[in-house]
Motif scaffolding. Structure first.
Motif: not given
Length: 198
Positions: A91-105
């Motif tokens: 999510n380097a281009h999606a700072f406000y996106a909710k964390p999803k998946g195994f991991a989110a960075i």
């Protein structure tokens, strides 16, 4: 956990999970690719289609890195996390996106000093350029993109837009390094103009 850069978060995920190989897209920042290699992980490259979705299926238990390209791929992420349990969302281009998946960075420094009108500015550019944009942009109401990605019909059209935007005082970066012309992703390298949002 907090890190200065997305690559540091990825490095930690690799170490904690003893990842030996990971699927990563061809269309990707060199820094992330280099991080994978430097950590001794085997990169397994995959292509993406015109909607930034992976152009292949993956083994169920594979580690997969998927970038939320330009902050406009939330719906792709939603589809992929339902299929793959070890999806790592960049999510380097999606700072406000909710964390999803195994991991989110994330990469907070890309959004430093950003004002609250970012989405309004995105919508303004979409109203201005949407009819000519070859990308099919369909994002949730609460999405806050990193930029407005405009896919031109030709290199000449893309270059002309870059020229006009620079005359308006905008700094325009092209993403990322050159890819073979035979790759589907070449169109993004050569004809995609990421319009900066303030």
């Amino acid at each position: 956990m907090r890190f200065n850069f997305a690559r540091d978060a990825l490095r930690q995920i690799i170490k904690e999970n003893e990842i030996k190989e990971i699927y990563i897209p061809y269309y990707l920042c060199d820094v992330i690719r280099h991080t994978v290699v430097l950590e001794g992980v085997k990169p397994l490259f995959y292509h993406i289609d015109d909607d930034f979705m992976p152009a292949q299926n993956f083994p169920q238990e594979s580690f997969i890195l998927y970038p939320n390209y330009f902050g406009i791929c939330d719906k792709n992420v939603d589809k992929l996390v339902k299929i793959y349990s070890k999806l790592i969302v960049d999510n380097a281009h999606a700072f406000y996106a909710k964390p999803k998946g195994f991991a989110a960075i994330y990469s907070p420094h890309k959004f430093k000093g950003v004002n609250v009108n970012r989405r309004k500015e995105f919508d303004k550019y979409h109203e201005l350029y949407g009819m000519k944009n070859l990308l099919k942009i369909d994002i949730p109401q609460d999405a806050v993109p990193f930029c407005y990605p405009f896919l031109a019909s030709s290199v000449e059209e893309a270059d002309e837009l870059v020229k006009n935007l620079k005359q308006q005082g905008l700094t325009i970066y092209r993403y990322w390094n050159i890819l073979p012309e035979s790759y589907n992703e070449y169109k993004f390298y050569s004809r995609l103009v990421p319009v900066t949002l303030s």
